[in-house]
Design a protein around this motif. Structure first.
Motif, PDB file in Angstrom:
ATOM      1  N   SER A  55       0.831  -1.205   0.000  1.00 20.45           N
ATOM      2  CA  SER A  55       0.000   0.000   0.000  1.00 20.45           C
ATOM      3  C   SER A  55       0.864   1.252   0.000  1.00 20.45           C
ATOM      4  O   SER A  55       1.934   1.295   0.632  1.00 20.45           O
ATOM      5  CB  SER A  55      -0.904   0.025   1.241  1.00 20.45           C
ATOM      6  OG  SER A  55      -1.841  -1.025   1.190  1.00 20.45           O
ATOM      7  N   LEU A  56       0.375   2.276  -0.673  1.00 19.77           N
ATOM      8  CA  LEU A  56       1.100   3.534  -0.757  1.00 19.77           C
ATOM      9  C   LEU A  56       1.245   4.180   0.619  1.00 19.77           C
ATOM     10  O   LEU A  56       0.293   4.244   1.406  1.00 19.77           O
ATOM     11  CB  LEU A  56       0.347   4.508  -1.683  1.00 19.77           C
ATOM     12  CG  LEU A  56       0.839   5.951  -1.682  1.00 19.77           C
ATOM     13  CD1 LEU A  56       2.217   6.052  -2.307  1.00 19.77           C
ATOM     14  CD2 LEU A  56      -0.149   6.870  -2.399  1.00 19.77           C
ATOM     15  N   GLN A  57       2.454   4.674   0.918  1.00 23.78           N
ATOM     16  CA  GLN A  57       2.706   5.476   2.115  1.00 23.78           C
ATOM     17  C   GLN A  57       3.709   6.576   1.763  1.00 23.78           C
ATOM     18  O   GLN A  57       4.808   6.294   1.301  1.00 23.78           O
ATOM     19  CB  GLN A  57       3.271   4.624   3.256  1.00 23.78           C
ATOM     20  CG  GLN A  57       2.264   3.705   3.925  1.00 23.78           C
ATOM     21  CD  GLN A  57       2.895   2.921   5.059  1.00 23.78           C
ATOM     22  OE1 GLN A  57       3.953   2.309   4.887  1.00 23.78           O
ATOM     23  NE2 GLN A  57       2.265   2.924   6.208  1.00 23.78           N
ATOM     24  N   LEU A  58       3.288   7.826   1.943  1.00 23.15           N
ATOM     25  CA  LEU A  58       4.172   8.971   1.732  1.00 23.15           C
ATOM     26  C   LEU A  58       3.866   9.987   2.834  1.00 23.15           C
ATOM     27  O   LEU A  58       2.789  10.584   2.854  1.00 23.15           O
ATOM     28  CB  LEU A  58       3.952   9.601   0.347  1.00 23.15           C
ATOM     29  CG  LEU A  58       4.902  10.717  -0.091  1.00 23.15           C
ATOM     30  CD1 LEU A  58       4.914  10.832  -1.620  1.00 23.15           C
ATOM     31  CD2 LEU A  58       4.551  12.076   0.499  1.00 23.15           C
ATOM     32  N   LEU A  59       4.792  10.148   3.764  1.00 20.19           N
ATOM     33  CA  LEU A  59       4.610  11.088   4.868  1.00 20.19           C
ATOM     34  C   LEU A  59       5.086  12.474   4.422  1.00 20.19           C
ATOM     35  O   LEU A  59       6.226  12.628   3.969  1.00 20.19           O
ATOM     36  CB  LEU A  59       5.405  10.637   6.093  1.00 20.19           C
ATOM     37  CG  LEU A  59       5.304  11.525   7.332  1.00 20.19           C
ATOM     38  CD1 LEU A  59       3.885  11.510   7.899  1.00 20.19           C
ATOM     39  CD2 LEU A  59       6.291  11.072   8.402  1.00 20.19           C
ATOM     40  N   VAL A  60       4.215  13.471   4.533  1.00 21.44           N
ATOM     41  CA  VAL A  60       4.563  14.836   4.112  1.00 21.44           C
ATOM     42  C   VAL A  60       5.503  15.453   5.146  1.00 21.44           C
ATOM     43  O   VAL A  60       5.142  15.631   6.312  1.00 21.44           O
ATOM     44  CB  VAL A  60       3.290  15.695   3.954  1.00 21.44           C
ATOM     45  CG1 VAL A  60       3.667  17.135   3.594  1.00 21.44           C
ATOM     46  CG2 VAL A  60       2.383  15.105   2.894  1.00 21.44           C
ATOM     47  N   SER A  61       6.728  15.762   4.713  1.00 14.38           N
ATOM     48  CA  SER A  61       7.737  16.320   5.616  1.00 14.38           C
ATOM     49  C   SER A  61       7.975  17.803   5.378  1.00 14.38           C
ATOM     50  O   SER A  61       8.619  18.461   6.190  1.00 14.38           O
ATOM     51  CB  SER A  61       9.063  15.575   5.449  1.00 14.38           C
ATOM     52  OG  SER A  61       8.903  14.211   5.761  1.00 14.38           O
ATOM     53  N   SER A  62       7.471  18.318   4.260  1.00 11.94           N
ATOM     54  CA  SER A  62       7.694  19.726   3.927  1.00 11.94           C
ATOM     55  C   SER A  62       6.571  20.189   3.009  1.00 11.94           C
ATOM     56  O   SER A  62       5.907  19.378   2.375  1.00 11.94           O
ATOM     57  CB  SER A  62       9.060  19.873   3.246  1.00 11.94           C
ATOM     58  OG  SER A  62       9.360  21.212   3.012  1.00 11.94           O
ATOM     59  N   ILE A  63       6.365  21.497   2.958  1.00 10.91           N
ATOM     60  CA  ILE A  63       5.302  22.074   2.135  1.00 10.91           C
ATOM     61  C   ILE A  63       5.923  23.084   1.178  1.00 10.91           C
ATOM     62  O   ILE A  63       6.795  23.869   1.560  1.00 10.91           O
ATOM     63  CB  ILE A  63       4.238  22.777   3.009  1.00 10.91           C
ATOM     64  CG1 ILE A  63       3.506  21.770   3.880  1.00 10.91           C
ATOM     65  CG2 ILE A  63       3.246  23.545   2.149  1.00 10.91           C
ATOM     66  CD1 ILE A  63       2.553  20.873   3.154  1.00 10.91           C
ATOM     67  N   SER A  64       5.470  23.073  -0.074  1.00 11.98           N
ATOM     68  CA  SER A  64       5.871  24.071  -1.048  1.00 11.98           C
ATOM     69  C   SER A  64       4.607  24.702  -1.628  1.00 11.98           C
ATOM     70  O   SER A  64       3.508  24.165  -1.478  1.00 11.98           O
ATOM     71  CB  SER A  64       6.710  23.422  -2.158  1.00 11.98           C
ATOM     72  OG  SER A  64       7.091  24.385  -3.109  1.00 11.98           O
ATOM     73  N   TYR A  65       4.762  25.840  -2.275  1.00  7.15           N
ATOM     74  CA  TYR A  65       3.605  26.538  -2.846  1.00  7.15           C
ATOM     75  C   TYR A  65       3.816  26.782  -4.327  1.00  7.15           C
ATOM     76  O   TYR A  65       4.925  27.031  -4.786  1.00  7.15           O
ATOM     77  CB  TYR A  65       3.376  27.885  -2.141  1.00  7.15           C
ATOM     78  CG  TYR A  65       2.991  27.751  -0.701  1.00  7.15           C
ATOM     79  CD1 TYR A  65       1.672  27.548  -0.319  1.00  7.15           C
ATOM     80  CD2 TYR A  65       3.959  27.811   0.301  1.00  7.15           C
ATOM     81  CE1 TYR A  65       1.328  27.412   1.016  1.00  7.15           C
ATOM     82  CE2 TYR A  65       3.625  27.679   1.632  1.00  7.15           C
ATOM     83  CZ  TYR A  65       2.302  27.484   1.986  1.00  7.15           C
ATOM     84  OH  TYR A  65       1.968  27.342   3.302  1.00  7.15           O
ATOM     85  N   SER A  66       2.739  26.707  -5.090  1.00  6.85           N
ATOM     86  CA  SER A  66       2.751  27.026  -6.507  1.00  6.85           C
ATOM     87  C   SER A  66       1.585  27.973  -6.777  1.00  6.85           C
ATOM     88  O   SER A  66       0.470  27.741  -6.301  1.00  6.85           O
ATOM     89  CB  SER A  66       2.600  25.756  -7.354  1.00  6.85           C
ATOM     90  OG  SER A  66       2.213  26.084  -8.674  1.00  6.85           O
ATOM     91  N   SER A  67       1.846  29.035  -7.521  1.00  3.14           N
ATOM     92  CA  SER A  67       0.772  29.993  -7.817  1.00  3.14           C
ATOM     93  C   SER A  67      -0.308  29.376  -8.689  1.00  3.14           C
ATOM     94  O   SER A  67      -1.433  29.865  -8.740  1.00  3.14           O
ATOM     95  CB  SER A  67       1.353  31.233  -8.496  1.00  3.14           C
ATOM     96  OG  SER A  67       2.119  30.855  -9.631  1.00  3.14           O
ATOM     97  N   TYR A  68       0.003  28.280  -9.387  1.00  2.00           N
ATOM     98  CA  TYR A  68      -0.979  27.622 -10.253  1.00  2.00           C
ATOM     99  C   TYR A  68      -1.661  26.443  -9.561  1.00  2.00           C
ATOM    100  O   TYR A  68      -2.844  26.201  -9.761  1.00  2.00           O
ATOM    101  CB  TYR A  68      -0.290  27.114 -11.531  1.00  2.00           C
ATOM    102  CG  TYR A  68       0.372  28.218 -12.335  1.00  2.00           C
ATOM    103  CD1 TYR A  68      -0.376  29.129 -13.067  1.00  2.00           C
ATOM    104  CD2 TYR A  68       1.751  28.351 -12.314  1.00  2.00           C
ATOM    105  CE1 TYR A  68       0.235  30.140 -13.783  1.00  2.00           C
ATOM    106  CE2 TYR A  68       2.377  29.370 -13.034  1.00  2.00           C
ATOM    107  CZ  TYR A  68       1.616  30.263 -13.765  1.00  2.00           C
ATOM    108  OH  TYR A  68       2.208  31.266 -14.463  1.00  2.00           O
TER     109      TYR A  68
END
Length: 603
Positions: A205-218
């Motif tokens: 099963s898929l597991q991806l823990l979000v460790s950082s956040i980025s932003y995109s204007s789109y």
């Protein structure tokens, strides 16, 4: 991608030991750029503040190819105030490069980041950097690192750490510091050979823990993390959730991996790849992307608690709304709550007894960087003096303590020791070498408020201080750090050279002739320990009688420039800083003098 061909490494070190410069060299020497391509320095420093201050503030992702392998690099901040960034991004790494300055050896932040890396059981390559320095002592630095490993109870297999020597500035690495090299190949070979490839089952099963956040204007918010199980494809229907929380459906709209210091589109990703995922506007650090049919959220890392707080309020000074674009309390609240989505070490709470927000972080620098970012974005607001966060443990009041390391010339050490004694500091260690004294202290966090400016004055700008949170300990009683009072404006006016010239013997001014000031604004530092109300707008009486010397021009000394960090260190509990995109002003919380006197009597 074949997971055995992936290496994920974090670059960890004390501030200013050369992390970002080393990453620049690895990128350049991996053949990522054309031979005639113009490449800027400190590629991974994307924020203006990072380039201005020469420090890494937020962690960054990048990658390069070498020997048919993909090497993902995570550049981490080196300052203790941004330790929350280090703690969470280490989850993406399978190994770490620990950089140590060949002259300075391990410093307080080295202790902190190494402790976190060992807790994550990461194999470590020690890189002794800056071996080209005249004062370099590589053998001593390695011995100190070994002692640090032992002090942190590192397992036996990690005590036999591989060692590489480097000069990131000159672009070479070598296995023997007595020999120079022409490139970074020895270090790149070490990374491939000594760091393990990511582990996991691509069919699970898929597991991806979000460790950082980025932003995109789109695309809005992007969650960044390492795939630890399964695969991820564009248009996959998945769920996003935290441990012990209900799953939220989401669809993967875009998927990126890192090439150099930029993001590139991909259609799918598998075990070990560090990717940025679009498709969930409310994603935050600590959430897990996982299968909708078999959701398996990962546990987020527990962060060390904040130790210091400030109160943020909307600007209510007589000059409010003149310079800022975002001036209301609601806009301030939205901006602060947006910040905590990406900075998990920051805590924002609404005040119960007044209008405003209590913002808690790791230190003065952590909060001052947030203030400066908001100021540049057009926000106008006020902040109070930093307050340490007390705790009650077993019925006893406890306060945070820091481990402080200071390097000063031997001739200034006496003044520094005396000052720290007044601030309740406890001297742990003192070493002198070649005229330079290193002092190690355990000191209450309150004792460090305002100390940096005094250290610069006492050491004529040559002192270097570094500190890191140690523990909570017994409350040591009241402490007064500022010895002098302030010069406060008694009315709203425009400052004149005549008035400032006649008041110069009363103290140092922060304003210059022609500046507009208001009643209750702090104009300077008084030469005594009390506050003094003055009239900076007083004009010269004009007559038609002329006399020798009466027309001499008023001479005003240049004002003391009060930058944001200095203002935060300077103010007392009854004072505030007014922050606007164009100005930083100091003021009393109670603007009218009779109100301040009444409050003082009632205290």
């Amino acid at each position: 991608m074949d997971q055995t061909k992936i290496r994920n490494i974090a670059i960890i070190a004390h501030v200013d030991h050369g992390k970002t410069t080393l990453v620049d060299q690895l990128f350049k020497q991996s053949g990522m750029f054309r031979q005639n391509q113009v490449v800027e320095e400190r590629l991974m420093d994307s924020m203006d503040l990072e380039k201005e201050r020469g420090i890494t503030i937020s962690s960054k992702n990048g990658s390069f190819h070498y020997r048919d392998h993909l090497v993902n690099i995570i550049d981490t901040p080196g300052h203790a105030d941004f330790g929350g960034q280090v703690e969470r991004v280490l989850q993406m790494a399978d190994g770490a490069l620990l950089l140590v300055d060949a002259a300075e050896g391990p410093m307080p932040q080295t202790y902190f980041v190494l402790k976190k890396a060992l807790a994550a059981k990461l194999p470590i390559i020690v890189v002794v950097n800056k071996i080209d320095k005249p004062a370099a002592r590589p053998d001593w630095a390695v011995d100190e690192v070994f002692d640090l490993f032992v002090k942190l109870d590192a397992p036996d297999d990690l005590l036999d750490f591989p060692i590489c020597y480097a000069s990131a500035k000159n672009g070479f690495a070598t296995l023997d510091y007595n020999e120079t090299s022409e490139n970074m190949i020895p270090l790149m070979d070490f990374i491939i050979d000594k760091i393990p490839h990511p582990q996991g089952d691509p069919t699970a099963s898929l597991q991806l823990l979000v460790s950082s956040i980025s932003y995109s204007s789109y695309l809005g918010r992007l969650g960044i993390g390492k795939i630890t199980s399964g695969t991820l494809n564009i248009n996959d229907q998945i769920v996003v959730m935290r441990e012990n929380e209900a799953p939220v459906p989401a669809r993967i709209t875009n998927l990126y991996h890192f090439v150099g210091n930029k993001k590139e589109d991909i259609q799918s990703a598998s075990i070990g790849q560090i990717v940025a995922v679009a498709g969930m506007d409310t994603i935050t650090v600590g959430m897990t992307y996982t299968d909708a049919q078999n959701p398996m959220p990962l546990r987020a890392v527990e962060l060390d608690p904040p130790t210091i707080s400030m109160t943020f309020t909307a600007n209510d000074s007589p000059f409010h709304g003149q310079e800022g674009k975002f001036v209301t309390s609601r806009q301030l609240r939205e901006r602060l709550h947006r910040e905590i989505l990406s900075d998990v070490a920051l805590v924002v709470e609404d005040l119960q007894d007044a209008q405003g927000y209590k913002v808690s972080g790791r230190g003065e620098l952590h909060l001052s960087i947030l203030i400066e970012k908001m100021r540049r974005e057009g926000y106008e607001f006020q902040v109070t003096r930093p307050q340490v966060i007390f705790k009650t443990i077993n019925g006893q009041r406890q306060e945070p303590y820091e481990e402080l390391t200071i390097d000063v010339d031997e001739e200034f050490s006496g003044n520094v020791i005396s000052n720290l004694g007044n601030r309740k500091g406890i001297l742990l260690e003192m070493n002198t070498n070649n005229g330079l004294t290193r002092l190690k202290y355990k000191i209450p966090t309150r004792g460090l408020l305002g100390f940096r400016g005094e250290l610069m004055t006492e050491t004529k700008g040559t002192g270097v201080m570094n500190y890191i949170f140690a523990e909570y300990g017994d409350y040591v009683g009241p402490m007064k750090n500022r010895k002098r009072g302030t010069l406060v404006s008694a009315e709203q006016c425009k400052a004149t050279a005549y008035a400032l010239s006649s008041l110069q013997d009363r103290g140092k001014f922060f304003i210059k002739p022609g500046d507009n000031v208001y009643e209750g604004q702090i104009l300077g530092e008084h030469c005594r320990d009390n506050d003094l109300a003055v009239n900076p707008g007083k004009g010269k009486k004009l007559t038609n009688v002329r006399a020798a010397g009466s027309d001499d021009a008023a001479v005003v000394e240049p004002p003391t420039i009060m930058e944001l960090d200095r203002c935060i260190s300077f103010i007392n509990d009854d004072e505030m800083i007014e922050i606007t995109p164009e100005s930083i002003r100091l003021r009393k919380i109670l603007l009218k003098e009779n109100e301040r006197r009444r409050a003082k009597k009632m205290a």
